[in-house]
Design a protein around this motif. Structure first.
Motif, PDB file in Angstrom:
ATOM      1  N   ALA A  92       0.827  -1.209   0.000  1.00  0.00           N
ATOM      2  CA  ALA A  92       0.000   0.000   0.000  1.00  0.00           C
ATOM      3  C   ALA A  92       0.856   1.252   0.000  1.00  0.00           C
ATOM      4  CB  ALA A  92      -0.934  -0.010   1.210  1.00  0.00           C
ATOM      5  N   SER A 111      -6.934   1.321  -6.698  1.00  0.00           N
ATOM      6  CA  SER A 111      -6.990   0.495  -5.489  1.00  0.00           C
ATOM      7  C   SER A 111      -7.214  -0.973  -5.830  1.00  0.00           C
ATOM      8  CB  SER A 111      -8.104   0.998  -4.565  1.00  0.00           C
ATOM      9  OG  SER A 111      -7.880   2.324  -4.169  1.00  0.00           O
ATOM     10  N   GLU A 138      -3.989  -2.479  -6.991  1.00  0.00           N
ATOM     11  CA  GLU A 138      -3.040  -2.622  -5.887  1.00  0.00           C
ATOM     12  C   GLU A 138      -3.435  -3.758  -4.952  1.00  0.00           C
ATOM     13  OE1 GLU A 138      -0.117  -1.082  -5.549  1.00  0.00           O
ATOM     14  OE2 GLU A 138      -0.564  -0.210  -7.503  1.00  0.00           O
ATOM     15  N   ALA A 185      -6.670  -2.938   1.645  1.00  0.00           N
ATOM     16  CA  ALA A 185      -7.433  -1.997   0.822  1.00  0.00           C
ATOM     17  C   ALA A 185      -7.735  -0.721   1.585  1.00  0.00           C
ATOM     18  CB  ALA A 185      -8.725  -2.655   0.350  1.00  0.00           C
ATOM     19  N   LEU A 244      -4.683   1.519   1.624  1.00  0.00           N
ATOM     20  CA  LEU A 244      -4.404   2.180   0.352  1.00  0.00           C
ATOM     21  C   LEU A 244      -4.876   3.624   0.350  1.00  0.00           C
ATOM     22  CD1 LEU A 244      -5.334  -0.623  -2.203  1.00  0.00           C
ATOM     23  CD2 LEU A 244      -3.071   0.377  -1.880  1.00  0.00           C
ATOM     24  N   TRP A 245      -6.056   3.863   0.947  1.00  0.00           N
ATOM     25  CA  TRP A 245      -6.609   5.218   0.924  1.00  0.00           C
ATOM     26  C   TRP A 245      -5.763   6.187   1.750  1.00  0.00           C
ATOM     27  CZ3 TRP A 245      -9.840   6.268  -2.743  1.00  0.00           C
ATOM     28  CH2 TRP A 245     -10.648   5.251  -3.256  1.00  0.00           C
ATOM     29  N   ILE A 250      -2.837   6.927  -0.582  1.00  0.00           N
ATOM     30  CA  ILE A 250      -3.320   7.745  -1.695  1.00  0.00           C
ATOM     31  C   ILE A 250      -3.482   9.193  -1.245  1.00  0.00           C
ATOM     32  CG2 ILE A 250      -5.340   8.206  -3.152  1.00  0.00           C
ATOM     33  CD1 ILE A 250      -5.690   5.200  -3.467  1.00  0.00           C
ATOM     34  N   THR A 252     -11.407   3.258   5.915  1.00  0.00           N
ATOM     35  CA  THR A 252     -11.941   3.519   4.579  1.00  0.00           C
ATOM     36  C   THR A 252     -12.968   4.646   4.603  1.00  0.00           C
ATOM     37  OG1 THR A 252     -11.601   1.195   3.978  1.00  0.00           O
ATOM     38  CG2 THR A 252     -13.078   2.482   2.583  1.00  0.00           C
ATOM     39  N   ALA A 262     -11.135   7.558   2.476  1.00  0.00           N
ATOM     40  CA  ALA A 262     -11.545   7.497   1.066  1.00  0.00           C
ATOM     41  C   ALA A 262     -12.242   8.778   0.620  1.00  0.00           C
ATOM     42  CB  ALA A 262     -12.430   6.273   0.833  1.00  0.00           C
TER      43      ALA A 262
END
Length: 290
Positions: A109, A143, A146, A187, A190-191, A194, A275, A279
């Motif tokens: 990530a 996402s 990834e 997951a 990841l945000w 990001i 998330t 997100a």
């Protein structure tokens, strides 16, 4: 003798058409779910084709699990497991491999933040934002790809683990559950990265801040050693560290060791909470970033 071509004046219909410029459909509220899913699918395919054209981008997912497993098993495993650790190297393998699953998700990530930042500097994201697609579809597609890389890293980790003596004792359904839980937690991470990639000015800054987040989370957890061997203040931190919950969940599901319900519940709570918070912030930052 010259001739002059007389052009007919534009009709009201034509002038009406020219007076209304076509604007890209960037308002996500006007883009239907089916169209949004179609955009996500097309962008996922594009990102996957990029990986195919640049296989070196998979080096971290393929080599990191191998290097970390061999390093901790054969360099530190004897000291941690056998040399006063109260166990053998074989027992340490059983402890280490499930714990490293969550660490793989976090490490993969981290790379997405750097990639997002570089895409903005190269102008790739500006082209996406000029297209009549939902803003969120660009980040969601990133996402999805990834998460696929995370799953590859976890599969490589388990393969190397089996080669060095890891044994799940027939808990195949538990192993699948642990893989799914790791992907869910990865997951959500990841945000975070990001958002860092969209906030920091350079890729180097993103990487530096990411390591500041990564290192305490990884080593201040139950991934590598039991938390009972740590000082009281550090042990208190490990109990609220989400990586500890992921590692304990994987051990419980794959090996049948320790409680399962509580760490699984907290892993899901952390994943959903991260998330829901990060997100929307990342998508909003993506819309406004110049």
């Amino acid at each position: 003798m010259s001739t002059t071509t007389v052009k007919a004046p534009p009709s009201p219909t034509d002038s009406g058409r020219s007076a209304a410029p076509v604007k890209p459909g960037t308002d996500e509220g006007r883009i239907g779910i089916r169209a949004n899913l179609r955009h996500i699918g097309a962008l996922v395919r594009r990102n996957a084709l990029q990986i195919k054209q640049d296989p070196e981008s998979m080096m971290d997912a393929l080599l990191m699990p191998i290097i970390f497993t061999l390093l901790f098993v054969f360099v530190f495993g004897g000291a941690i497991g056998g040399g006063g650790g109260g166990g053998s190297r074989e027992q340490y393998v059983q402890y280490l491999i499930p714990g490293m699953m969550g660490m793989m998700g976090m490490s993969i990530a981290m790379a997405v933040g750097t990639g997002i930042n570089e895409d903005f500097r190269k102008g790739v994201m500006d082209r996406f934002r000029s297209m009549p697609i939902a803003r969120s579809s660009v980040l969601i597609a990133k996402s999805v790809v990834e998460v696929g890389r995370m799953l590859v890293a976890v599969i490589v980790l388990l393969t190397v683990g089996f080669l060095v003596g890891f044994d799940i004792h027939g808990h195949w359904l538990g192993m699948l559950g642990a893989i799914g839980l790791t992907a869910l937690f990865g997951a959500s991470l990841l945000w975070i990265f990001i958002l860092l990639g969209l906030t920091m000015r350079t890729a180097q800054a993103v990487q530096g801040v990411s390591f500041l987040v990564l290192m305490p989370m990884q080593f201040g957890s139950s991934v590598f050693v039991p938390t009972g061997t740590m000082p009281g203040w550090l042990e208190a931190f490990t109990k609220v560290n989400p990586l500890t919950h992921v590692a304990d969940s994987a051990r419980g599901l794959m090996l049948g060791q320790g409680a399962v319900a509580s760490p699984v519940m907290w892993t899901v709570v952390w994943a959903v909470g991260l998330t829901l918070v990060t997100a929307p912030l990342a998508i909003s930052k993506f819309r406004k970033k110049t």
